[in-house]
Design an enzyme around this catalytic site. Structure first.
Site, mmCIF file in Angstrom:
data_model
loop_
_atom_site.group_PDB
_atom_site.id
_atom_site.type_symbol
_atom_site.label_atom_id
_atom_site.label_comp_id
_atom_site.label_asym_id
_atom_site.label_seq_id
_atom_site.Cartn_x
_atom_site.Cartn_y
_atom_site.Cartn_z
ATOM 1 N N SER A 148 2.679 7.370 -5.100
ATOM 2 C CA SER A 148 1.469 7.984 -4.551
ATOM 3 C C SER A 148 1.935 9.140 -3.700
ATOM 4 C CB SER A 148 0.675 6.980 -3.707
ATOM 5 O OG SER A 148 1.308 6.752 -2.468
ATOM 6 N N TYR A 166 3.807 0.043 3.133
ATOM 7 C CA TYR A 166 3.376 0.738 1.919
ATOM 8 C C TYR A 166 4.136 2.051 1.758
ATOM 9 C CZ TYR A 166 0.238 2.822 -1.534
ATOM 10 O OH TYR A 166 -0.284 3.405 -2.660
ATOM 11 N N LYS A 193 6.809 3.030 -1.175
ATOM 12 C CA LYS A 193 6.570 4.171 -2.065
ATOM 13 C C LYS A 193 7.699 5.193 -1.961
ATOM 14 C CE LYS A 193 2.933 2.539 -3.937
ATOM 15 N NZ LYS A 193 2.933 2.136 -5.335
#
Length: 172
Positions: free
Chosen positions: A138, A152, A156
């Site tokens: 992302s 998160y 990532k």
């Protein structure tokens, strides 16, 4: 322009969201798709749409091995692997987030992709047809786009790192 025209794809986390969108888009291009996801209603619904499905927790290496075995038994070759399985991580200031929740999040969002690459890459390299591996990141792979999501964002960033590293290990 590439002459690569994939005929088969495996998508982890494919029973909903981005994964299901990929599956539908590929199927519309006559690509045979195997959707892997956790067992339950979403996976059953994907099967109801006509997709081949396989129950798989990508954090569990043996389940990813079973997924690969099923994919190659069904397709003979796999042209595309989409490492897409992932979850939203715990929210809060890093020092307020339970380390076990952060670890559990990393188990899916990082180790799930690691396992997919580790299991599928040797098969894809050894087959006599073009193939590709895509791992879902992302904007958080590049910068901290969502405040108070350290696990998160960390996962990532790690996905981007292993993807770039693996690119150097693979043939064209």
């Amino acid at each position: 322009m590439s002459d690569f025209e994939p005929k088969t794809a495996v998508i982890t986390g494919g029973a909903s969201g981005i994964g299901l969108g990929l599956a539908r888009g590929l199927a519309a291009r006559n690509v045979r798709v195997l959707i892997a996801d956790l067992p339950g209603e979403k996976l059953d619904a994907a099967a109801g749409e006509g997709f081949a499905v396989q129950s798989c927790d990508c954090f569990d290496f043996s389940q990813v091995e079973a997924l690969a075995k099923a994919a190659f038994a069904q397709f003979e070759t796999v042209d595309l692997l989409f490492n897409n399985a992932g979850v939203v991580g715990p929210h809060g200031k890093l020092w307020d987030v339970d380390p076990e929740a952060a670890r559990a999040h990393f188990d899916v969002n990082f180790w799930g992709i690691w396992n997919g690459c580790r299991v599928f890459a040797p098969h894809l390299v050894s087959q006599d047809s073009p193939s590709a591996i895509y791992s879902t990141g992302s904007e958080n792979s590049l910068f901290a786009a969502v405040p108070q999501t350290a696990a998160y964002i960390g996962a990532k960033h790690a996905v981007l790192g292993i993807t770039e590293s693996m690119r150097e290990d693979l043939p064209e």
